[in-house]
Design a protein around this motif. Structure first.
Motif, PDB file in Angstrom:
ATOM      1  N   GLN A 371       0.830  -1.200   0.000  1.00 13.39           N
ATOM      2  CA  GLN A 371       0.000   0.000   0.000  1.00 13.39           C
ATOM      3  C   GLN A 371       0.872   1.261   0.000  1.00 13.39           C
ATOM      4  N   TYR A 373       0.399   3.876   1.837  1.00 14.86           N
ATOM      5  CA  TYR A 373       0.369   4.594   3.105  1.00 14.86           C
ATOM      6  C   TYR A 373       1.649   4.368   3.896  1.00 14.86           C
ATOM      7  N   SER A 391      -2.574   6.876   6.396  1.00 18.96           N
ATOM      8  CA  SER A 391      -2.260   8.177   5.809  1.00 18.96           C
ATOM      9  C   SER A 391      -0.790   8.222   5.435  1.00 18.96           C
ATOM     10  N   SER A 392      -0.416   9.274   4.742  1.00 13.62           N
ATOM     11  CA  SER A 392       0.971   9.556   4.389  1.00 13.62           C
ATOM     12  C   SER A 392       1.075  11.056   4.182  1.00 13.62           C
ATOM     13  N   ASN A 394       1.262  12.814   1.693  1.00 12.05           N
ATOM     14  CA  ASN A 394       0.480  13.337   0.568  1.00 12.05           C
ATOM     15  C   ASN A 394      -0.888  12.664   0.443  1.00 12.05           C
ATOM     16  N   THR A 395      -1.329  11.979   1.501  1.00 13.24           N
ATOM     17  CA  THR A 395      -2.619  11.299   1.483  1.00 13.24           C
ATOM     18  C   THR A 395      -3.347  11.548   2.798  1.00 13.24           C
ATOM     19  N   THR A 398      -7.420   7.793   5.656  1.00 11.45           N
ATOM     20  CA  THR A 398      -8.359   6.922   4.961  1.00 11.45           C
ATOM     21  C   THR A 398      -8.735   5.768   5.886  1.00 11.45           C
ATOM     22  N   SER A 426       3.741  17.951  -6.093  1.00 14.41           N
ATOM     23  CA  SER A 426       3.260  16.931  -7.020  1.00 14.41           C
ATOM     24  C   SER A 426       3.333  17.374  -8.473  1.00 14.41           C
TER      25      SER A 426
END
Length: 648
Positions: A371, A373, A391-392, A394-395, A398, A426
């Motif tokens: 994944q 994340y 999460s990360s 840039n994410t 979730t 990005s």
């Protein structure tokens, strides 16, 4: 970028809901319900909202992991807890200053208590430190924590006649007005609410839960004598695990002079696990996982260590426990404990298998390496279904529903090392070389960002944490600078002439050190409630112990400042380098900060102003150390972006 665009972007980023809690029920073989509590900022109201959602996942009859239908969200709630079997729902609401405790079943509202008009106690605690809403296994009783009434029996808290001018200690930053908590028991059969008696007078109770017999209570007690030290973000306070019988007898179950938290009872009531760490020292340390085995009854219990503190993780080894256990962390068979914790610069979640004897037989990493994340935070485990927030950088967070059937090989950590996360925009920026923002303790658009976990951060073993003691302003500063130099050497697209540093609290301390120790290296700085002069902070902080410990001096409650200690604190502080600072500085200060007095930032502001150095001060009179009000965060984001745009 215009201010209107910056505010619009902040609204977009801050509007992402953040997971707060979850609960899972399995109504039938093909239907699973997930109840999820979220937190979200609302710029229009200027406040932070909490709302719940309910998903009903209906699986295909041939494959119970395939979701066929997702029903829409349910109604909004504030703080809630579900019973383990009947799935009764207890909800605590604050309506027009009244605390209402409601109990719901599948058909509707069954009980409602106006806790304010009952006048048994003060305001109910909803914070994560003390607060709880705990069901008994028989599902006829509830526990919660509230402030002791100052007018109980016509007396004040100390038993003396009333005096409005008496000073009552509280538990510091973000726990203002929380002074003397009490445990309250609700009997749903008799419709009664009672304050439990028998808790030692020198202990503040919290994190309470019912014992298997429903006739006694486990709780964590924080010692508050000779005076209270700030608890927010400080997991190193002297505390213990207690058992309190309803008849008022109380006993301590854990050892002395330790810090304990997060008691969690297994579904079958046979085992209680909790976290244990050292008293005082660094705020966040590597913790051990303890267990209390209750054989046939509480009198025949046995306490042992399930996971010990990891001093220096070797390749292939687990790096330690650093975070609170989720409210539900047991598998359905009461044989597995599942939790998440920081490992190096990531947050992963893990599984521990053990026999009923308490001996650990397997440890495994459950996060999925396929994944995207980088962080996996476990929220709850119920009926062997795990709800995880992923999460990360840039994410946004979730929600993931996991079944613990497979696990991967654990990734070996480094030995007494530190790490950094480098994030880039990005999209191409139309420039050959891009500015870099060093973000300490805290992404900004159109910049590369470098987040540094210097030695002393969690996730790298206890030795790494303790290595910072007495080395603040030196070791941590050099670690950050080394990470920045490595980023510049590795990525030719970074512009070494356009570097900025941002940080809050100790991150602000490091930011100001960096621009003072490397005055020709950084071009801009933005800091939130920074530590500027540890010597002058000594008498105003709610965590006076850390001021001594961080400078390398032992702390005791009766300590009187010495010339040696004050000189060392001053020498290790950014104010010592104030005359060398060239970079423009943006200061953001909370007028109600009890952790780092706003006069710290004012001290640097005056030092820079007197030398004609560019400095700007933002003052938020109603905010505290975290600068967490929604309108404050919007203002800080806008001004920080404009400050960086102006000077980079």
């Amino acid at each position: 970028m215009e201010p209107r665009q910056v505010i619009g972007l902040f609204g977009q980023l801050s509007g992402f809901p953040t997971p707060v809690g979850a609960h899972v029920t399995e109504e039938q073989l093909e239907e699973v319900r997930i109840y999820r509590l979220w937190g979200q900022s609302d710029l229009v109201r200027g406040s932070r909202l909490r709302f719940s959602q309910q998903w009903t996942l209906i699986a295909d009859s041939n494959n119970h992991r395939t979701i066929r239908t997702v029903l829409p969200p349910g109604t909004c709630v504030l703080l809630s807890s579900r019973s383990p079997v009947q799935h009764l729902r207890a909800v605590l609401k604050d309506i027009s200053g009244h605390h209402l405790l409601e109990v719901w079943d599948h058909h509707g509202l069954t009980k409602c208590f106006n806790l304010t008009t009952l006048n048994n106690h003060g305001r109910v605690y909803e914070d994560a430190q003390f607060g709880c809403l705990s069901w008994s296994l028989c599902e006829n009783k509830l526990l919660y924590v509230a402030e002791k009434s100052k007018n109980s029996s016509g007396e004040d808290l100390d038993g003396e006649s009333g005096d409005r001018s008496v000073y009552w200690e509280d538990w510091g930053e973000a726990l203002t007005n929380k002074s003397v908590p009490v445990i309250c028991a609700v009997d749903l059969q008799n419709d009664t609410v009672a304050v439990l008696q028998g808790i030692p007078a020198d202990v503040s109770p919290g994190q309470a839960l019912w014992a298997p017999d429903s006739q006694s209570v486990f709780f964590i007690g924080w010692y508050h004598e000779p005076f209270r030290l700030g608890l927010k973000f400080c997991f190193n306070r002297r505390s213990a695990l207690f058992r309190l019988d309803l008849d008022g007898s109380c006993e301590r179950l854990s050892g002395e002079n330790l810090s304990v938290s997060c008691p969690r009872l297994s579904p079958d009531g046979s085992t209680l696990v909790y976290l244990q760490g050292a008293m005082l020292g660094p705020h966040s340390q590597c913790l051990s996982l303890q267990q209390v085995l209750m054989m046939l009854d509480l009198s025949s219990r046995r306490t042992s260590t399930l996971l010990d503190v990891v001093s220096r993780p070797q390749p292939g080894e687990f790096a330690g426990v650093y975070e609170a256990l989720p409210s539900c962390c047991w598998s359905a068979d009461s044989q597995k404990v599942i939790f998440s914790s920081a490992q190096n610069s990531h947050a992963l979640f893990f599984l521990i298998l053990y026999r009923s004897s308490g001996k650990m037989i397997k440890f495994a990493d459950l996060s999925d390496p396929s994944q995207v994340y980088g962080s996996w935070k476990l929220l709850t485990v119920q009926r062997d279904l795990m709800v995880v927030s992923c999460s990360s950088p840039n994410t946004p967070p979730t929600l993931v529903l996991c079944v613990p059937l497979r696990f991967s090989v654990f990734c070996p950590p480094a030995v007494l090392d530190f790490g950094a996360v480098l994030v880039k925009p990005s999209r191409p920026l139309g420039e050959t070389r891009t500015p870099l923002v060093v973000f300490i303790h805290g992404i900004f658009m159109d910049f590369w960002c470098c987040w540094v976990n210097y030695r002393g951060s969690t996730g790298f073993g206890q030795d790494s944490i303790l290595s910072l003691i007495g080395q603040i302003g030196n070791q941590d500063v050099k670690d950050v600078q080394r990470a920045v130099l490595t980023a510049l050497q590795t990525h030719a697209s970074l512009d070494s002439k356009r570097l900025a540093v941002i940080g809050g609290s100790h991150g602000g301390f490091l930011s100001c050190h960096l621009i003072g120790q490397y005055p020709d290296f950084y071009r801009a700085c933005a800091v939130r409630n920074p530590v500027i002069n540890a010597a002058t902070l000594l008498g105003t902080s709610d965590i006076v112990d850390w001021r001594y410990t961080s400078a390398g001096f032992p702390f005791s409650y009766d300590q009187i400042p010495s010339a040696e200690a004050l000189a060392a604190m001053l020498h290790k502080s950014p104010i010592s380098y104030a005359a060398q600072i060239k970079a423009p500085v943006l200061l953001m200060l909370g007028g109600r900060d009890r952790r780092v007095s706003p006069h710290q930032g004012l001290e640097l502001y005056k030092a820079l102003k007197s030398r004609g150095s560019p400095v700007r001060l933002l003052w938020f009179p109603e905010d505290g150390h975290s600068l967490s009000r929604v309108d404050t965060q919007e203002d800080c984001f806008l001004n920080t972006v404009l400050w960086l745009k102006q000077h980079l």
